[in-house]
Write an enzyme that holds these catalytic residues in place. Structure first.
Site, short mmCIF file in Angstrom:
data_model
loop_
_atom_site.label_atom_id
_atom_site.label_comp_id
_atom_site.label_asym_id
_atom_site.label_seq_id
_atom_site.Cartn_x
_atom_site.Cartn_y
_atom_site.Cartn_z
N ASP A 91 13.98 87.61 56.99
CA ASP A 91 13.59 89.35 57.26
C ASP A 91 14.36 89.40 58.64
OD1 ASP A 91 11.93 87.88 58.82
OD2 ASP A 91 10.28 88.82 58.27
N SER A 92 14.28 90.44 59.15
CA SER A 92 15.08 90.75 60.43
C SER A 92 14.05 90.48 61.68
CB SER A 92 15.31 92.31 60.38
OG SER A 92 14.48 93.18 60.62
N GLY A 93 13.10 90.32 61.43
CA GLY A 93 12.08 89.96 62.62
C GLY A 93 11.51 91.40 63.02
N GLY A 94 11.99 92.52 62.47
CA GLY A 94 11.44 93.73 63.09
C GLY A 94 10.08 94.04 62.40
N PHE A 95 9.55 93.95 61.12
CA PHE A 95 8.46 93.97 60.89
C PHE A 95 7.31 93.29 61.60
CE2 PHE A 95 4.66 93.03 57.99
CZ PHE A 95 4.26 94.43 57.86
N ASP A 145 15.38 97.06 61.46
CA ASP A 145 14.93 98.19 61.32
C ASP A 145 13.42 98.48 62.05
OD1 ASP A 145 13.29 96.59 59.69
OD2 ASP A 145 12.70 98.22 58.27
N GLN A 204 14.02 103.56 54.98
CA GLN A 204 12.59 103.87 55.48
C GLN A 204 12.37 105.43 55.33
OE1 GLN A 204 10.21 102.14 56.97
NE2 GLN A 204 11.37 100.13 57.39
N GLY A 231 8.78 99.84 55.01
CA GLY A 231 7.75 100.71 55.40
C GLY A 231 6.69 100.98 54.37
N ASP A 281 8.46 90.16 47.66
CA ASP A 281 7.80 89.13 48.48
C ASP A 281 6.47 89.70 48.69
OD1 ASP A 281 9.03 90.87 50.72
OD2 ASP A 281 7.85 89.25 51.56
N CYS A 319 -2.84 79.34 31.56
CA CYS A 319 -1.89 78.72 32.40
C CYS A 319 -1.41 77.36 32.16
CB CYS A 319 -2.45 78.97 33.93
SG CYS A 319 -1.09 78.37 35.12
N CYS A 321 0.26 75.36 34.08
CA CYS A 321 0.80 74.79 35.37
C CYS A 321 0.17 73.31 35.51
CB CYS A 321 0.40 75.71 36.66
SG CYS A 321 -1.15 75.78 37.44
N CYS A 324 -3.92 73.69 36.32
CA CYS A 324 -4.60 74.07 35.32
C CYS A 324 -4.74 72.72 34.17
CB CYS A 324 -4.25 75.44 34.60
SG CYS A 324 -4.61 76.72 35.91
N HIS A 350 -1.30 76.61 42.02
CA HIS A 350 -1.52 77.54 40.87
C HIS A 350 -1.00 78.80 41.11
CE1 HIS A 350 -3.61 79.81 37.87
NE2 HIS A 350 -3.99 80.47 38.51
#
Ligand SMILES: [Zn+2]
Length: 384
Positions: A91-95, A145, A204, A231, A281, A319, A321, A324, A350
């Site tokens: 990510d850009s670091g902005g958030f 952003d 945005q 946003g 994400d 599941c 996995c 499980c 899991h």
């Protein structure tokens, strides 16, 4: 070409496709596990590979503060540093400047903020955020952003959107001038000789469909190989998130990837895939796991509850996995109640498996020409 997106099947607005990055291919729609500090907390890289993770997310804000971009660059970039050969997005670091740091001040130039670690003062500008992301060397990086707060009045939303558009232009300009500085050209590696990162733009515009349309159109005009919807998931009701996602998507190019940032629950990732989102994400599966909250095909389970103390059944009978198929609910409950490190590891494995399997089922259903509508529907196909 360093980066490509191929749509292989569609079903209504949903698409199944493939991102081709310098560090491998990623089947979409994809859920990207979050590895904030170059680590998906509790799970080693070899296990992530076995789970089928094709792309991870790293957080520029955190890595910039610790261990520092220059350190990562000197060590060959994020892939080499964390021994992860597959794709990475930062990510850009902005958030995170907006959500974690204190005393931030936004000007036309950028954001001045204090580190949440030691209070030291730093500045992120579109240029320095690109410099940091080029130094880290992820395959996909994000324009700098401003994540507009919610609620915000209309003049404020417009002013913030305009700032993000000006920052998008500056991000692209810096990136184009410096993209060959990516630290992939390790000694003896011709494989990455001409490869560069892909810079995505971010739409945005708050909760106003008209501003979302304008932001999407003007961001597309600047021109990026992919577009994120930012946003959202900032405290608004879910119905509104869905409406804004729907009204933004229609103004994004059909042949380029669309990334919805920061979502969501298993139900939501199915639903947004159905609307035509390609990438998502969220810290939810990993963070919830560390708090003993487990997602299953039969609903959410809080493993700390005493009712599981004598339960010999698997966490999720549907599941397959590695957790499980091996451990009982009683054992997982015991580990959690005893504060064993293994509880966090197994719970995270899991939850990540559950998310990845959900996305596999979503891609399968799109390939069958069947638009994914709900979590229970896609999981009913996976049941033995
Ligand atoms: Zn499982």
């Amino acid at each position: 070409m360093s980066f490509e997106f191929q749509v292989e099947a569609t079903s209504g607005p949903a698409r199944r496709g493939r991102l081709i990055t310098p560090h491998g291919e990623v089947e979409t729609p994809v859920f990207m596990p979050v590895g904030t500090l170059a680590s998906v907390k509790g799970v080693s890289q070899d296990v992530l590979e076995q789970l089928g993770v094709q792309i991870l997310l790293g957080n520029t804000y955190h890595l910039y503060l610790r261990p520092g971009v220059e350190q990562v660059r000197k060590l060959g970039g994020l892939h080499r540093f964390m021994a992860w050969p597959r794709a990475i997005l930062t990510d850009s670091g902005g958030f995170q400047v907006f959500s974690l740091s204190e005393l931030r001040k936004v000007t036309e130039d950028g954001v001045t903020f204090r580190s949440h670690l030691d209070g030291s003062q730093h500045v992120f500008t579109p240029e320095s955020a690109m410099e940091a992301q080029i130094g880290l060397g992820a395959d996909i990086i994000m324009a700098f952003d401003e994540c507009t707060e919610h609620p915000a009045d209309p003049p404020r939303v417009r002013q913030s959107m305009e700032l993000t558009l000006r920052w998008a232009e500056r991000s692209k300009k810096y990136f184009e001038a410096h993209k060959h500085e990516v630290p992939w050209n390790h000694v003896g590696s011709a494989e990455f000789a001409d490869k560069t990162q892909a810079l995505f733009g971010i739409v945005q515009g708050g909760m106003d469909p008209a501003l979302r349309k304008e932001s999407a159109e003007r961001t597309v005009e600047i021109g990026f190989p992919g577009y994120a919807i930012g946003g959202l998931s900032v405290g608004e009701p879910r119905q509104l998130t869905r409406e804004i996602v729907g009204s933004t998507i229609e103004h994004l190019p059909a042949d380029q990837p669309r990334y919805l940032m920061g979502v969501g629950t298993p139900e939501e990732i199915v639903e947004y895939s159905g609307l035509g989102i390609d990438m998502m994400d969220c810290v939810l599966p990993t963070r919830a796991a560390r708090h003993g909250l487990l997602f299953t095909s039969e609903g959410k389970i809080s493993i700390k509850q005493a009712r599981y103390a004598g339960d010999q059944g698997p966490l999720d009978p549907n599941c397959s996995c590695r957790v499980c198929t091996r451990y009982s609910r009683a054992y997982l409950r015991h580990l959690y109640a005893s504060n064993e490190v293994l509880a966090q590891v197994l719970n995270t494995v899991h939850n990540l498996s559950f998310y990845l399997d959900t996305m596999r089922a979503v891609r399968h259903s799109i390939a069958l020409g069947d638009s994914p509508h709900s979590l229970s529907e896609v999981w009913s196909r996976l049941k033995p």
